[in-house]
Write an enzyme that holds these catalytic residues in place. Structure first.
Site, PDB file in Angstrom:
ATOM      1  N   ASN A 117     -51.077 -87.392 -31.880  1.00 34.21           N
ATOM      2  CA  ASN A 117     -49.873 -87.732 -31.304  1.00 34.21           C
ATOM      3  C   ASN A 117     -50.196 -89.244 -30.467  1.00 34.21           C
ATOM      4  OD1 ASN A 117     -48.137 -86.487 -28.337  1.00 34.21           O
ATOM      5  ND2 ASN A 117     -47.319 -87.813 -29.934  1.00 34.21           N
ATOM      6  N   GLY A 118     -49.332 -90.226 -30.457  1.00 37.44           N
ATOM      7  CA  GLY A 118     -49.321 -91.280 -29.831  1.00 37.44           C
ATOM      8  C   GLY A 118     -49.541 -92.504 -30.613  1.00 37.44           C
TER       9      GLY A 118
END
Ligand code: AMP
Ligand code: SF4
Length: 474
Positions: free
Chosen positions: A112-113
């Site tokens: 995530n990111g």
């Protein structure tokens, strides 16, 4: 090339479990709790201590998994992912976790990111002969691990992670271990918990509540946790740098029942609403209403502080998907119309305060002001529980160009005019920082505020920035 990487980075949700006989089912429930972080695709990779097996597909968690698939995914550990993609960024090859098989052992990874140096690393890897299967920068991480000459997987992972710049909460699984890492600024949330003897990990703590797990702590910036059948070992791949948790997680992304770095999202949003009421004294109105779902908490706080009754002025139609992911302006506008309806009895003949969490392009606010006026509101005062968003985000939020941001080119009064409101007030930068009220000494209480202030917590690599945006990040 540049567009390819930029367009694909997204806000996602990750979940993992180690040491539970029904890991696939638990992951499925965990993903359900994280569904708001991504609706484009979902996947689970399980291990039975021998092999890794992936079940994944495009669409909502409920569409991707059924009882048969979950039953066939036997194992005592798993990592899982929900994906949020912008237009054109779909495709099953990009649905995570990504599973890599090799003679030295298989591994799967979920992320995530957004890495700000993914293009640099990718070009470097391609020059030295690596071939990429997906357009996601998660794959870059796996190539870096595989290239490392360090002895043993943990050292290889640490070396790879130390080369990454930007935002990441990463889960990695092999048949022998699960690893959890958070970037050195702590830009994206990730917490660990226990479900009986099993370890669990999730982007948001609401996933723990749904499966009945107990929260243990948040993963520290720069930390690497390694979980095996012998327990959890704490390690680091980098020293913590300036702590900079994404302020938009508090404003919009995270679920109200989650705690991020131990601060409850609903309570933080309520404080934003209260502060907003203090900052815009003088509005005379009959009712306060919030745009469901993300602005209800702030609207309650505003109403409480202003002493104006909170009312259900807008109803959200469930199951229509997020307006933001519709590709064209026309479709977006139609999407907004489909999603919300005014409660005429509440707003007719009334002066209404309409609380929303943010203005990106201005489409939502404009549609809602028009809708409330058509329903008979005599005045509509728009109050926004975050500051004007003027700068693009390079850390995994789908605001990659300042051209999309109405506040990057218009002053507050011009925006008010564009959305047709009687007045428009944004929360101040200090108001937001104070309301979130984080217990850290770092600048802004350890928050990233870059989309509001232009002050980016990491270096921004030139090719992650569009040419006309270079000025913004100097
Ligand atoms: P806009 O209509 O473009 O001004 O978008 C504003 C609305 O989108 C607000 O009501 C927010 O709740 C929501 N929003 C804000 N940021 C994002 C984001 N990065 N992705 C999706 N939705 C967002
Ligand atoms: Fe969050 Fe804005 Fe920072 Fe992006 S720039 S990480 S949206 S606070």
């Amino acid at each position: 090339m540049l567009g390819e990487i930029r367009g694909l980075n997204e806000e996602c949700g990750v979940f993992g479990i180690w040491g539970h006989p029904d890991s696939a089912h638990i992951s499925y429930y965990g993903l359900h709790a994280l569904q708001h972080r991504g609706q484009e695709g979902a996947g689970i990779v399980v291990t039975d201590g021998d092999a890794l097996r992936a079940v994944k597909g495009e669409g909502l968690v409920n569409d991707v998994f059924n009882e048969e698939k979950l039953k066939s995914a036997k194992g005592n550990a798993a990592i899982a992912h929900v994906r949020y993609t912008t237009a054109g960024g779909g495709g099953i090859e990009n649905v995570q976790p990504l599973l890599f098989r090799s003679s030295t052992g298989s591994m799967a990874i979920a992320h995530n990111g957004n890495l700000v140096n993914a293009n640099h690393l990718k070009q470097h890897l391609e020059r030295s002969g690596n071939i990429f299967n997906s357009t996601s920068d998660t794959e870059v991480v796996v190539h870096l691990i595989k290239k490392s000459k360090k002895p043993g997987l943990r050292a290889q992972v640490k070396e790879a992670l130390s080369l990454l710049k930007g935002a990441f909460s990463i889960l990695l699984i092999t048949k022998d271990c699960m690893m959890i890492a958070r970037d050195r600024n702590g830009l994206r949330p990730i917490s660990i918990g226990k479900l009986g003897d099993a370890w669990v990990v999730a982007s948001e703590t609401c996933a723990f509540d749904l499966i009945g797990a107990e929260y243990v702590r948040d993963v520290e910036p720069g930390e690497l946790l390694v979980i095996t059948n012998n327990g959890m070992e704490e390690d680091r791949f980098a020293e913590k740098e300036k702590r900079a948790m994404c302020a938009m997680e508090y404003v919009y992304f995270a679920r109200p029942d989650s705690n991020v770095d131990e601060i409850n999202i609903h309570m933080a949003r309520k404080r934003m609403g209260k502060r907003l009421a203090q900052e815009c004294k003088g509005i005379e109105a009959d009712v306060v209403t919030g745009v469901p779902d993300s602005s209800i908490s702030a609207a309650i706080g505003f109403a409480e502080e202003a002493g104006i009754p909170y009312e259900l002025g807008l109803i959200k139609h469930k199951y229509t998907g997020r307006t933001f992911i519709q590709p064209t302006q026309e479709l977006r506008e139609r999407g907004v119309k489909m999603k919300l309806s005014p409660v005429v009895q509440v707003v007719k003949g009334k002066r209404v305060v309409m609380v929303d969490d943010s203005i990106v392009r201005g489409t939502t606010s404009r549609r809602i002001v028009t809708m409330l006026k058509e329903a008979g509101a005599t005045e509509v005062h728009v109050v926004i529980s975050s500051p004007p968003m003027k700068n693009p985000c390079f850390y995994g939020i789908d605001i990659s160009s300042s051209e999309e941001l109405i506040a990057s080119s218009k002053k507050v009064e011009e925006i008010r005019d564009a959305i047709g409101a009687d007045s428009l007030t944004f929360l101040s930068d200090e108001g937001l920082v104070d309301s979130i009220s984080r217990p850290f000494d770092d600048e802004n209480g350890g928050l990233c505020m870059a989309c509001f202030t232009g002050n980016y917590p990491t270096e921004i690599y030139p090719d992650t920035v569009l040419p006309h945006e270079k000025e913004l990040v100097k």
